[in-house]
Enzyme design. Structure first.
Site: not given
Length: 761
Positions: A431, A539, A555-556, A668-669, A716
């Site tokens: 860095r 994802r 999402d689907e 995960e979100d 959640r």
């Protein structure tokens, strides 16, 4: 005759001059002038206007050449050489780089011995190492080793002093003369000299030490760390005291100090002189003699008055209401006051000559502290008065950044130490000082990702660049039917029609293989199928197939129009460091249950944007599967571009946290939102959406939708609390901002609106 006398006179004069020139040293050493010099020494200084000239020091104080208890420079040098026998150690000479080639930078901590007690601080250090992403339980994989013997307190008068360390470490088969070892130390030496003696030979080990003396410090090898108390938090830590719009333009006090005054011994000179700058108005310097067992034996005429004045002011109040804080040396060079001043946004004025400042290899202290000289104490007030108010504010802001980035917890101190060592292994991939000294800091700007500033989303403006003008749609398919449903087909069609879409990736996380290419819809952009591992964290893996800066996570069962996608992407390009999306949630503190709550109710507050329909920046650092095409399409040219948050999610977070996400459904979100908020300190952004998003329930469990929804909601909430516990605080930031297109729902002609379809039901 005249000439002869002249030559005789000149010869006589020259002889006397030669006598005084060559023999003067012998005369000075003789007692010829001793009586007169002794008399002059006793009467010095002779002030002709003693009655008019204000005295700042007693004659006895001026005539003293120093504390007789202090060791001579020769004795100090001998003590240092006895401790640092390998004083010429550098990474190139005392570190085995070959141990790091196969498995990378991995850290192993020695197994703890049952009969060996550990101090609270050292237990925290070992826990921080084991919580890091570099920890390995296998010594064969390790690049760096850390002892389980507590080496923090090496004052042999301390109750936490560990004896016979030399014998113990030599019995370790991995010791190897200290090579590739890291030793932590907070206190060295003891009364009265407080030398840097650790009581054992560190060999070729790297020393991470507080109160490091510059003459003992081995540049590019040792690491100076701050002195912290046993109550310093393990992780998270309290935030700094400087809040937005909370600091007055001018504080009550300019310069303050409140602390002990050492009457004798090392460190007493500076603290005894602090009373000279006290004016009782904007400069407050308070000391007390009441410390130690025999302070009354050494008390002077000032002690009683100093002790009374000392009790008139509260230390925390002084920190809150002062612009500058004096940080003098104590018995050792460092003090707890240094971190206290940083947290309080009170600019440290350092009076500790020879102190190697903490992490000075990476941190530019010239932007956050004033480094003074102990011998020039009386010049400090005038020096700080000359600092311009704009620079004062910049100093204060930098103290808050440094506190939050590197010093607010033991985790951050230890992880910063490890990152500095890691940077030395590959200097060309290390860095820069800019990354270390600018938000979000060196711990979050991973050099494995990039060392180019233009690749980081939060440096676009400073670098004069911007994100790419296209995005990648990333659709996650987890349907239990393992077939192409109508919602996912409509979603692919709507996204592919966006003028900004570069490609569509479908993460197929079903048990059965994906349908053949003929069953997928025809699109104007490449459509690629990636076989997933059926993990929720998949994802956010840094797939090499992603070739754009922006990722549209879907999402689907998400329902979006092309206009919604276009507008959201335009908004994201203005805020590339944030998550920008449609469905939102919020968090709150439940005072009754004393835990964080999660709610999906539509309120003015939002702190989470679900990744079921959201844009964010990618972040790579690993090679992921590229996937296989659903049908022939010209592949985009291979490039190495940053997937910023993908890389943080995969590389920065420890494996245990990702396992937690995989074990809790729909977590995960939340983790991605928490991670982005921890990096940016900013909330997500909500954009216009035609329909309210609902978390869908698979058709196979429609009959038990109520129970499934309740269980999902509970998971959640549990996820949110476990993440807050891991980070040590709640990173999420609430907001009331929603961005709509210009003229959205205004009573004007549709032809004047750029996104007219957003208003259709």
């Amino acid at each position: 005759m005249q000439t002869r006398k002249k030559y005789i006179f000149l010869t006589f004069l020259a002889s006397w001059l030669l006598l005084f020139f060559f023999g003067g040293d012998q005369l000075r050493r003789s007692g010829f002038f001793s009586k007169r010099k002794a008399e002059a020494r006793r009467n010095w200084p002779r002030w002709t206007d003693r009655s008019l000239l204000k005295s700042f020091a007693d004659p006895e104080e001026l005539q003293s050449d120093g504390d007789p208890s202090l060791p001579s420079p020769r004795a100090q040098r001998a003590a240092r050489l006895s401790v640092y026998k390998n004083s010429r150690c550098r990474m190139e000479t005392c570190f085995d780089f070959s141990r790091c080639e196969k498995h990378g930078f991995k850290v192993f901590t020695y197994p703890r011995e049952r009969d060996q007690p550990l101090s609270e601080s050292y237990s925290k250090i070992l826990a921080s190492v084991e919580r890091s992403r570099y920890y390995t339980p296998n010594p064969e994989e390790a690049c760096l080793f850390i002892l389980s013997i507590d080496t923090l307190d090496r004052d042999h008068l301390s109750g936490q002093y560990v004896r016979n360390v030399d014998e113990k470490i030599r019995s370790f088969p991995l010791w190897n003369g200290g090579r590739n070892h890291l030793i932590f130390n907070l206190y060295s030496g003891t009364w009265p000299n407080y030398t840097e003696d650790l009581g054992f030979d560190i060999g070729q080990a790297i020393l991470a030490k507080a109160s490091f003396y510059t003459k003992s410090f081995r540049p590019g090898f040792d690491i100076s760390i701050p002195l912290f108390s046993k109550d310093h938090p393990q992780r998270g830590g309290e935030r700094g005291w400087l809040y937005q719009d909370s600091i007055p333009p001018k504080k009550k006090y300019l310069l303050v100090f409140k602390g002990k005054r050492y009457l004798t011994g090392i460190g007493s000179g500076t603290r005894n002189a602090l009373h000279h700058i006290h004016n009782g108005k904007d400069i407050v310097s308070l000391t007390t003699c009441k410390h130690g067992k025999d302070w009354e034996k050494h008390k002077d005429v000032r002690c009683d008055k100093d002790n009374v004045d000392y009790e008139k002011f509260d230390y925390q109040e002084l920190l809150h209401n002062s612009t500058f804080c004096i940080v003098p040396r104590g018995r050792r060079l460092g003090s707890f006051r240094f971190l206290e001043a940083l947290q309080a946004a009170c600019i440290p004025v350092l009076l500790s000559d020879g102190w190697e400042l903490p992490f000075a290899e990476a941190i530019d202290w010239g932007k956050a502290a004033v480094v003074g000289n102990e011998r020039l104490l009386l010049q400090i007030p005038s020096a700080v008065r000359c600092i311009h108010p704009e620079r004062v504010l910049a100093f204060q802001q930098q103290t808050q950044f440094l506190w939050d980035a590197y010093f607010s917890s033991v985790d951050k101190i230890v992880h910063t130490t490890l990152e500095i060592v890691k940077d030395r292994l590959l200097p060309h991939r290390s860095r820069s000082r800019f990354l270390w000294n600018t938000l979000p800091g060196g711990l979050l700007a991973l050099p494995d990702f990039s060392t180019h500033l233009g690749d980081f989303p939060f440096y676009y403006l400073q670098h004069g660049s911007g994100p790419s003008e296209k995005f990648t749609a990333f659709i996650r398919a987890v349907s239990l039917a393992c077939s192409l449903s109508q919602p996912i087909l409509r979603l692919i069609q709507a996204v592919s029609e966006s003028q900004y879409c570069a490609q569509i990736l479908v993460l197929w996380s079903c048990e059965k293989p994906p349908p053949p290419s003929r069953k997928w819809p025809q699109t104007a952009v490449p459509l690629t199928i990636i076989q997933g591992r059926r993990k929720l964290s998949d994802r956010f893996f840094p797939y090499t197939a992603i070739q754009t800066d922006a990722v549209l996570s879907l999402d689907e069962h998400t329902s979006l129009s092309t206009s919604e996608v276009d507008f959201a992407f335009v908004v994201w390009r203005s805020f590339p460091e944030r998550i920008v999306g449609f469905p939102t949630r919020s968090h709150f503190w439940d005072a009754e249950q004393r835990r964080w709550g999660y709610t999906s109710k539509w309120t003015n507050e939002l702190s989470i944007v679900l990744t079921a329909a959201a844009f964010y920046h990618r972040y790579p650092a690993g090679e992921g599967p590229a996937g296989w095409g659903a049908r022939p399409h010209p592949a985009p040219p291979p490039r190495s571009l940053p997937r910023y948050y993908h890389s943080l999610f995969t590389e920065y977070l420890p494996a245990g946290l990702r396992e937690l996400v995989d074990g809790l459904a729909a977590c995960e979100d939340i983790l991605m939102n928490v991670l982005v908020a921890a990096v940016t300190k900013l909330p997500p952004i909500k954009v216009t959406q035609r329909k309210q998003h609902k978390e869908t329930v698979p058709q196979q469990v429609k009959g038990t939708a109520g129970a499934a929804g309740s269980r999902r909601f509970t998971q959640r909430q549990d996820c949110l609390n476990q993440l807050a516990d891991w980070f040590g605080y709640m990173p999420l930031v609430s907001s009331q901002l929603r961005l709509d297109p210009v003229l959205f729902k205004d009573q004007v002609s549709v032809l004047r609106k750029k996104y007219p379809r957003l208003e259709k039901p």
